[in-house]
Design a protein around this motif. Structure first.
Motif, PDB file in Angstrom:
ATOM      1  N   HIS A  82       1.092  -1.049  -0.667  1.00 42.95           N
ATOM      2  CA  HIS A  82      -0.235   0.050  -0.332  1.00 42.95           C
ATOM      3  C   HIS A  82       0.735   1.032  -0.101  1.00 42.95           C
ATOM      4  O   HIS A  82       2.078   1.377   0.458  1.00 42.95           O
ATOM      5  CB  HIS A  82      -0.412  -0.347   1.131  1.00 42.95           C
ATOM      6  N   SER A  83       0.295   2.475  -0.568  1.00 46.06           N
ATOM      7  CA  SER A  83       0.991   3.754  -0.326  1.00 46.06           C
ATOM      8  C   SER A  83       1.136   3.560   0.700  1.00 46.06           C
ATOM      9  O   SER A  83       0.346   4.191   1.397  1.00 46.06           O
ATOM     10  CB  SER A  83       1.027   4.729  -1.621  1.00 46.06           C
ATOM     11  N   GLY A  84       2.288   5.323   0.592  1.00 45.18           N
ATOM     12  CA  GLY A  84       2.554   6.058   2.062  1.00 45.18           C
ATOM     13  C   GLY A  84       3.189   5.035   2.977  1.00 45.18           C
ATOM     14  O   GLY A  84       4.599   4.755   2.314  1.00 45.18           O
ATOM     15  N   ALA A  85       3.781   5.762   4.089  1.00 45.60           N
ATOM     16  CA  ALA A  85       4.015   5.495   4.963  1.00 45.60           C
ATOM     17  C   ALA A  85       3.789   5.019   6.428  1.00 45.60           C
ATOM     18  O   ALA A  85       3.029   6.169   7.256  1.00 45.60           O
ATOM     19  CB  ALA A  85       6.026   6.422   4.852  1.00 45.60           C
ATOM     20  N   TRP A  86       3.961   4.180   6.586  1.00 47.25           N
ATOM     21  CA  TRP A  86       4.142   4.025   8.597  1.00 47.25           C
ATOM     22  C   TRP A  86       4.739   3.314   9.409  1.00 47.25           C
ATOM     23  O   TRP A  86       5.675   2.348   8.525  1.00 47.25           O
ATOM     24  CB  TRP A  86       2.950   3.646   7.912  1.00 47.25           C
ATOM     25  N   MET A  87       4.711   3.549  10.384  1.00 48.38           N
ATOM     26  CA  MET A  87       5.642   2.309  11.716  1.00 48.38           C
ATOM     27  C   MET A  87       3.972   1.078  11.879  1.00 48.38           C
ATOM     28  O   MET A  87       3.117   1.406  12.252  1.00 48.38           O
ATOM     29  CB  MET A  87       5.652   3.151  12.744  1.00 48.38           C
ATOM     30  N   SER A  88       4.630   0.311  12.511  1.00 53.43           N
ATOM     31  CA  SER A  88       3.628  -0.849  12.921  1.00 53.43           C
ATOM     32  C   SER A  88       4.288  -1.909  12.914  1.00 53.43           C
ATOM     33  O   SER A  88       6.094  -1.936  14.394  1.00 53.43           O
ATOM     34  CB  SER A  88       3.253  -2.186  11.967  1.00 53.43           C
ATOM     35  N   ASP A  89       3.995  -2.762  14.544  1.00 49.29           N
ATOM     36  CA  ASP A  89       5.020  -3.761  14.537  1.00 49.29           C
ATOM     37  C   ASP A  89       4.333  -4.759  15.023  1.00 49.29           C
ATOM     38  O   ASP A  89       3.218  -5.457  14.706  1.00 49.29           O
ATOM     39  CB  ASP A  89       4.699  -3.551  17.184  1.00 49.29           C
ATOM     40  N   PHE A  90       5.320  -6.234  14.750  1.00 50.79           N
ATOM     41  CA  PHE A  90       4.924  -7.305  14.789  1.00 50.79           C
ATOM     42  C   PHE A  90       5.031  -7.763  16.296  1.00 50.79           C
ATOM     43  O   PHE A  90       4.178  -9.804  16.912  1.00 50.79           O
ATOM     44  CB  PHE A  90       5.879  -8.609  14.406  1.00 50.79           C
ATOM     45  N   ARG A  91       5.272  -6.876  17.015  1.00 51.43           N
ATOM     46  CA  ARG A  91       5.262  -7.156  18.469  1.00 51.43           C
ATOM     47  C   ARG A  91       4.995  -6.080  19.671  1.00 51.43           C
ATOM     48  O   ARG A  91       5.984  -5.711  19.496  1.00 51.43           O
ATOM     49  CB  ARG A  91       6.672  -8.661  19.299  1.00 51.43           C
ATOM     50  N   GLY A  92       4.306  -6.084  20.168  1.00 48.94           N
ATOM     51  CA  GLY A  92       4.408  -5.160  21.108  1.00 48.94           C
ATOM     52  C   GLY A  92       5.730  -4.832  22.886  1.00 48.94           C
ATOM     53  O   GLY A  92       5.333  -6.484  23.283  1.00 48.94           O
ATOM     54  N   GLN A  93       5.897  -3.998  23.214  1.00 55.07           N
ATOM     55  CA  GLN A  93       6.887  -4.214  24.099  1.00 55.07           C
ATOM     56  C   GLN A  93       5.569  -4.456  25.448  1.00 55.07           C
ATOM     57  O   GLN A  93       4.346  -4.071  25.648  1.00 55.07           O
ATOM     58  CB  GLN A  93       7.082  -2.943  24.665  1.00 55.07           C
ATOM     59  N   GLN A  94       5.878  -5.411  26.963  1.00 58.81           N
ATOM     60  CA  GLN A  94       5.355  -5.108  28.078  1.00 58.81           C
ATOM     61  C   GLN A  94       6.205  -6.319  28.947  1.00 58.81           C
ATOM     62  O   GLN A  94       6.667  -6.970  28.352  1.00 58.81           O
ATOM     63  CB  GLN A  94       3.615  -5.937  27.887  1.00 58.81           C
TER      64      GLN A  94
END
Length: 690
Positions: free
Chosen positions: A424-436
């Motif tokens: 998909h167009s654009g730019a982004w940040m994501s995670d495959f695992r979040g911190q906890q």
């Protein structure tokens, strides 16, 4: 898929590779639907067990139990939706259309479970006697707010309708994004040698690669990826081709065919308004902003209007200057949207003695990645070590282990930088695992996704200065995820209000513009020499150039977004007609187009992330402009004291405290709005020079 095959599903088995990354090399599209089915059933059982617990409600057996529930589902969904955004295909898109309403149904079944809500409500009522930590109190209040904002406590009829609306919106949002991608994938402007005048060598090399990959060797291809279309509009001397490309870009989602998004967007706006009414709000915008820093649509509108007239006045002066250039070249046409970038670049070159062909070789992708890492090291003591022992989801994706000052691992960082048809167009940040840290430390796996043009064979990939700013912006989001240091997943990392989440990312952009960074990392792609000091100073002196245009194209999109969602009960909505009416009311300059027209406005229609909240970039810009001045006042862009407060109260804090309080603890006071106008050079509306 048989039970045996399901038991061997790599999405559901333990992930034993480095950093427990998903086993991408073994995951196939066919694995996702059965994995979702099993994980959903497991999650439902865990959540229902919390609701049915015969023990009196306590923080541990209710809130912490809910925080632990559905971990398999979170894991499967994180892999799926990351791939659906960055490496999709027909099979994944089919699964996305199927699973979106099912996930919404699961979400509704959770939030509308009265037995579960009664436990949370009891805890909220008795909060003063629970001896909670500050973080636990924040989590409890977040749960209570999330449940009430999703219909808990309403009559059964209202709950049922909210569940129906949620399912329908999930399906429509998935279809909207897929339609935009389909329009982008289907378009290719093919050029031959005679149509390349004005284009840079690096752009031509990238366009040749694009055409060859699409089956047209010997030709040159322009796509609707922003990293392709914008430089084409900026440098192509062929006005007819600029118009053709621009019209295709502007018409995404408005084809009149199966990928037309106008009816989808209209239905989404109508359903959102109904949802807000059921929840007791005047409009969807009022509902959406009640849980943000702005609090009300009036506050967001006041902010947008505070820059609209100064921006429009500046844009009018800019347009006059562009028209003068056209006239001086013998042109007898009025500047149009497909002309603005081209003539603005000419004006920038003349006024600041800048030539993009001279600048771009100094912005190599690899060097800009290293620049972002260097700033993070100076500010927060992070070290990035690339590793090559992890099989990732595409050959272009890279991985780095992130360690802290003492050498202990902090996160795994993935970078996915290049445009491709499956993304998909654009730019982004994501995670495959979040911190906890609920059951021992769980370190985050963070990904930055971009759409830069890849260099030709054997050539480095070169960025524009704006591309480099995008890289720093998304890396700022990445740091917000990597540095997170909280106990509970619900408040981890970027799980914060939409008009606060852009603060850490926009703040990080400032370090790109520091001479110390540019002198070290802006190295010529061929010679390796640093950017000449005179060129560096000219580049920095042009930072406020074209700010009228930038302000107007952004603010127009944000104002249309808010306008669409302020209607308490829209009927027979034509989103394009509304867009035209709103722009006419605003006296939008004809030579400037919205940054995101409604039929392809993915921020607000591919899900709810920025719906009625696109203004948030501007709200956060007050914080970032004022926040960076703290380093300037300290006379050190890496001042350890200021950086320490920034880390503790912003990047590491997640949603563990009130946002106004978090900012005050970092800055020592509330933000001053004047910093925004100073940053954009809009202190005085009549100013003529950008």
């Amino acid at each position: 898929m048989s039970e045996t095959e399901k038991s061997e599903n790599p999405l559901l088995k333990p992930w034993t590779g480095p950093f427990e990354t998903p086993p991408f090399e073994r995951i196939k599209p066919a694995h996702f639907r059965p994995a979702f089915d099993i994980a959903l059933k497991e999650a439902r059982g865990e959540i229902d067990a919390v609701a049915a617990n015969p023990e009196p409600p306590a923080f541990a057996n209710t809130i912490e139990a809910l925080e632990r529930a559905g971990r398999s589902l979170t894991r499967v969904a994180s892999v799926f939706f990351n791939l659906a955004g960055a490496a999709t295909n027909d099979e994944l898109e089919a699964v996305e259309r199927e699973i979106a309403p099912i996930l919404s149904r699961h979400r509704s079944a959770t939030y509308l479970n009265e037995a579960l809500f009664s436990r949370i409500d009891a805890l909220k009522t008795n909060e003063q006697n629970l001896d909670l930590t500050g973080e636990q109190s924040r989590v409890l209040n977040r749960y209570f707010l999330n449940f009430t904002r999703n219909g808990a406590g309403l009559p059964a009829e209202s709950k049922a309708r909210l569940a129906e609306i949620g399912e329908r919106l999930a399906s429509l949002g998935a279809q909207f994004g897929q339609n935009v991608l389909a329009d982008e994938k289907s378009y290719l402007l093919l050029l031959d040698e005679s149509e390349l005048e004005g284009l840079s060598k690096s752009f031509i090399a990238s366009a040749a690669r694009t055409a060859a990959e699409r089956g047209f060797p010997g030709k040159y291809g322009v796509t609707l990826s922003r990293s392709s279309i914008e430089p084409f509009l900026q440098f192509s001397k062929r006005r007819d081709l600029r118009e053709k490309a621009f019209r295709a870009w502007a018409a995404r989602g408005e084809s009149g065919g199966p990928t037309d998004n106008r009816a989808i967007a209209a239905e989404m706006v109508i359903l959102r308004a109904e949802r807000a009414r059921l929840l007791g709000y005047e409009s969807f915008a009022h509902f959406r902003l009640a849980d943000t820093m702005a609090k009300t649509p009036a506050a967001a509108l006041d902010l947008l209007q505070s820059v609209w007239e100064p921006g429009r006045a500046r844009a009018a002066k800019e347009e006059e200057a562009l028209q003068d250039i056209i006239g001086s070249e013998g042109g007898n046409f009025k500047v149009a949207p497909w002309d603005w970038r081209y003539y603005a670049e000419k004006r920038r070159g003349a006024e600041f003695d800048l030539d993009e062909n001279e600048i771009k070789p100094y912005f190599q992708l690899d060097q800009m990645i290293e620049a972002a890492f260097y700033a993070a090291n100076c500010l927060f003591g992070l070290t990035f070590t690339e590793r090559f022992d992890i099989a990732l989801y595409h050959p272009d994706v890279r991985a780095w282990t992130v360690t802290g000052r003492e050498g202990a691992p902090v996160a795994l960082f993935l970078g996915d930088y290049f445009s491709r048809a499956s993304k998909h167009s654009g730019a982004w940040m994501s995670d495959f695992r979040g911190q906890q840290k609920l059951d021992g430390p769980e370190l985050p796996i963070i990904v930055n996704v971009m759409n830069f043009s890849k260099g030709g064979d054997g050539e480095p990939s070169l960025l524009s200065f704006d591309d480099a700013r995008t890289l720093f912006h998304e890396f700022g989001h990445g740091l917000h995820g990597m540095l997170s240091d909280v106990t509970y997943p619900t408040i981890s990392g970027t799980n914060v209000a939409r008009d606060f989440v852009e603060f850490p990312s926009q703040l990080y952009e400032h370090w790109l513009e520091q001479p110390e960074i540019l002198r070290r990392f802006a190295l010529h792609a061929q010679t390796g020499e640093p950017m000449p000091e005179a060129l560096l100073q000219r580049l920095l002196s042009a930072r406020r150039f074209n700010q009228g245009f930038a302000t107007v194209e952004y603010a127009a999109s944000a104002l249309v977004d808010l306008g669409l969602h302020l209607d308490p009960a829209p009927k027979d909505l034509d989103v394009v007609a509304f867009e035209k009416q709103e722009l006419a009311r605003l006296r939008m300059p004809e030579a400037i187009a919205m940054r995101h027209r409604t039929p392809h406005f993915q921020h607000i229609f591919s899900g709810d992330s920025y719906s009625a909240a696109y203004y948030s970039y501007l709200w956060s810009e007050i914080l970032d402009a004022d926040g960076f001045e703290a380093f300037e006042e300290a006379r050190d862009i890496f001042d350890p004291t200021v950086a320490g407060r920034l880390r503790d109260f912003v990047y590491a804090a997640g949603d563990s405290r009130d946002y106004e309080t978090a900012y005050r603890e970092f800055r020592g006071r509330a933000p001053l709005p004047q910093a925004l106008l100073r940053k954009r050079g809009l202190e005085t509306a009549p100013a003529g020079d950008a």
